[in-house]
Structure formats: C-alpha cells, structure tokens
Design a protein around this motif. Sequence first.
Motif, PDB file in Angstrom:
ATOM      1  N   ARG A   1      -2.407  -3.044  -0.803  1.00 16.56           N
ATOM      2  CA  ARG A   1      -3.859  -2.861  -0.761  1.00 16.56           C
ATOM      3  C   ARG A   1      -4.188  -1.731   0.178  1.00 16.56           C
ATOM      4  O   ARG A   1      -3.885  -1.804   1.370  1.00 16.56           O
ATOM      5  CB  ARG A   1      -4.545  -4.138  -0.273  1.00 16.56           C
ATOM      6  N   ASP A   2      -4.783  -0.703  -0.357  1.00 16.40           N
ATOM      7  CA  ASP A   2      -5.181   0.459   0.442  1.00 16.40           C
ATOM      8  C   ASP A   2      -4.025   0.988   1.279  1.00 16.40           C
ATOM      9  O   ASP A   2      -4.182   1.316   2.462  1.00 16.40           O
ATOM     10  CB  ASP A   2      -6.370   0.126   1.351  1.00 16.40           C
ATOM     11  N   GLY A   3      -2.836   1.034   0.691  1.00 17.42           N
ATOM     12  CA  GLY A   3      -1.670   1.569   1.372  1.00 17.42           C
ATOM     13  C   GLY A   3      -0.999   0.606   2.334  1.00 17.42           C
ATOM     14  O   GLY A   3      -0.074   0.978   3.049  1.00 17.42           O
ATOM     15  N   THR A   4      -1.428  -0.654   2.352  1.00 19.30           N
ATOM     16  CA  THR A   4      -0.851  -1.654   3.250  1.00 19.30           C
ATOM     17  C   THR A   4      -0.210  -2.761   2.428  1.00 19.30           C
ATOM     18  O   THR A   4      -0.822  -3.297   1.504  1.00 19.30           O
ATOM     19  CB  THR A   4      -1.945  -2.267   4.159  1.00 19.30           C
ATOM     20  N   ARG A   5       1.016  -3.101   2.762  1.00 20.48           N
ATOM     21  CA  ARG A   5       1.743  -4.164   2.066  1.00 20.48           C
ATOM     22  C   ARG A   5       1.229  -5.517   2.553  1.00 20.48           C
ATOM     23  O   ARG A   5       1.339  -5.854   3.725  1.00 20.48           O
ATOM     24  CB  ARG A   5       3.231  -4.022   2.354  1.00 20.48           C
ATOM     25  N   MET A   6       0.651  -6.304   1.629  1.00 19.05           N
ATOM     26  CA  MET A   6       0.049  -7.595   1.954  1.00 19.05           C
ATOM     27  C   MET A   6       0.703  -8.685   1.107  1.00 19.05           C
ATOM     28  O   MET A   6       1.195  -8.421   0.017  1.00 19.05           O
ATOM     29  CB  MET A   6      -1.454  -7.571   1.664  1.00 19.05           C
ATOM     30  N   ALA A   7       0.683  -9.919   1.629  1.00 17.68           N
ATOM     31  CA  ALA A   7       1.262 -11.049   0.901  1.00 17.68           C
ATOM     32  C   ALA A   7       0.341 -12.255   0.990  1.00 17.68           C
ATOM     33  O   ALA A   7      -0.418 -12.410   1.944  1.00 17.68           O
ATOM     34  CB  ALA A   7       2.618 -11.408   1.493  1.00 17.68           C
ATOM     35  N   THR A   8       0.457 -13.100  -0.027  1.00 19.63           N
ATOM     36  CA  THR A   8      -0.148 -14.416   0.024  1.00 19.63           C
ATOM     37  C   THR A   8       0.967 -15.334   0.518  1.00 19.63           C
ATOM     38  O   THR A   8       2.060 -15.355  -0.056  1.00 19.63           O
ATOM     39  CB  THR A   8      -0.625 -14.862  -1.370  1.00 19.63           C
TER      40      THR A   8
ATOM     41  N   GLU B   1       3.567  -5.227   7.069  1.00 18.73           N
ATOM     42  CA  GLU B   1       3.984  -3.913   7.548  1.00 18.73           C
ATOM     43  C   GLU B   1       5.112  -3.971   8.584  1.00 18.73           C
ATOM     44  O   GLU B   1       5.905  -3.054   8.683  1.00 18.73           O
ATOM     45  CB  GLU B   1       2.794  -3.143   8.110  1.00 18.73           C
ATOM     46  N   TYR B   2       5.221  -5.049   9.348  1.00 23.50           N
ATOM     47  CA  TYR B   2       6.287  -5.158  10.352  1.00 23.50           C
ATOM     48  C   TYR B   2       7.602  -5.662   9.761  1.00 23.50           C
ATOM     49  O   TYR B   2       8.643  -5.579  10.403  1.00 23.50           O
ATOM     50  CB  TYR B   2       5.869  -6.081  11.500  1.00 23.50           C
ATOM     51  N   VAL B   3       7.537  -6.222   8.551  1.00 22.59           N
ATOM     52  CA  VAL B   3       8.737  -6.709   7.856  1.00 22.59           C
ATOM     53  C   VAL B   3       8.676  -6.174   6.426  1.00 22.59           C
ATOM     54  O   VAL B   3       8.454  -6.915   5.469  1.00 22.59           O
ATOM     55  CB  VAL B   3       8.809  -8.255   7.867  1.00 22.59           C
ATOM     56  N   PRO B   4       8.858  -4.867   6.252  1.00 21.31           N
ATOM     57  CA  PRO B   4       8.603  -4.231   4.961  1.00 21.31           C
ATOM     58  C   PRO B   4       9.546  -4.647   3.829  1.00 21.31           C
ATOM     59  O   PRO B   4       9.190  -4.506   2.668  1.00 21.31           O
ATOM     60  CB  PRO B   4       8.746  -2.736   5.264  1.00 21.31           C
ATOM     61  N   ASP B   5      10.716  -5.207   4.156  1.00 20.04           N
ATOM     62  CA  ASP B   5      11.650  -5.587   3.092  1.00 20.04           C
ATOM     63  C   ASP B   5      11.568  -7.076   2.724  1.00 20.04           C
ATOM     64  O   ASP B   5      12.374  -7.567   1.949  1.00 20.04           O
ATOM     65  CB  ASP B   5      13.072  -5.215   3.487  1.00 20.04           C
ATOM     66  N   LEU B   6      10.568  -7.783   3.236  1.00 20.11           N
ATOM     67  CA  LEU B   6      10.378  -9.195   2.905  1.00 20.11           C
ATOM     68  C   LEU B   6      10.057  -9.322   1.417  1.00 20.11           C
ATOM     69  O   LEU B   6       9.319  -8.518   0.863  1.00 20.11           O
ATOM     70  CB  LEU B   6       9.239  -9.764   3.745  1.00 20.11           C
ATOM     71  N   LYS B   7      10.632 -10.357   0.779  1.00 21.45           N
ATOM     72  CA  LYS B   7      10.467 -10.545  -0.660  1.00 21.45           C
ATOM     73  C   LYS B   7       9.795 -11.886  -0.960  1.00 21.45           C
ATOM     74  O   LYS B   7       9.802 -12.797  -0.144  1.00 21.45           O
ATOM     75  CB  LYS B   7      11.836 -10.508  -1.338  1.00 21.45           C
TER      76      LYS B   7
END
Length: 115
Positions: A15-22, A35-41
């Motif tokens: 979202r708007d260049g920021t990696r977000m998760a539910t 953003e601090y854990v960019p490889d989280l799946k």
Amino acid sequence: MCLAVPGKVLDIEERDGTRMATVDFGGVVKEVCLEYVPDLKVGEYAIVHVGFALQRLDEESARQTLALFEELGLLQEEFGDPWEAAAAQGGQQAVPGADGAPVAAVGTTAREARQ
C-alpha cells in the motif's frame, strides 16, 4: 500497557509503497507494517509491537505465548475495548477524554480509573 504480541500473517499487500499484512493475534485481526521484516510470508508468525512486525517467530513459540497472554488476560487488555476495561475497572460507566480514550468512570476520579 503495550505488548509485543505474536501474530500469524494472513495476507500481504503493498500500500503506497509500504508492505502491509493482515495479522491474526489469537482471534483479533489487525493491519501490520512489514517493513522491518521484508521477507515474512503468509502463514508465518511475527512478533508485532505498535503495528510493526519486528521479528519472525516459530509457530510453537507463537502459540505458547498467545496462550499465556490469554491466560493472563493480556490479550483482552491489549486488544479489548478500552471503554469496557475502564468501566469494569471502576465498576461504573466510563467517561471519555478529549482523545476518545476512557479517562474515568462516573463517580471516580481520573486517577482512580487509571489504577
């Protein structure tokens, strides 16, 4: 109190260049910045503090921590309704402050409501 709580990643989007998760915290679902854990799946667990995933966590550790937090009532404290908490604490109806957070219960002082 503000805790770092383990949660399971349900979905991820940008979202708007920021990696977000539910993220699911034992039944409470919130939006979290990755953003601090960019490889989280999706399907993995992370420790989350104030809306930011800080560290990956194995599933067993996450489940044990969530169970302990639930047993201690910390999940309700962290994610529960602040109005209900303030009212229960004072045993009366909660009164909102300027920011909408409960300040006191009717018949109590603000200091009594915070204790």
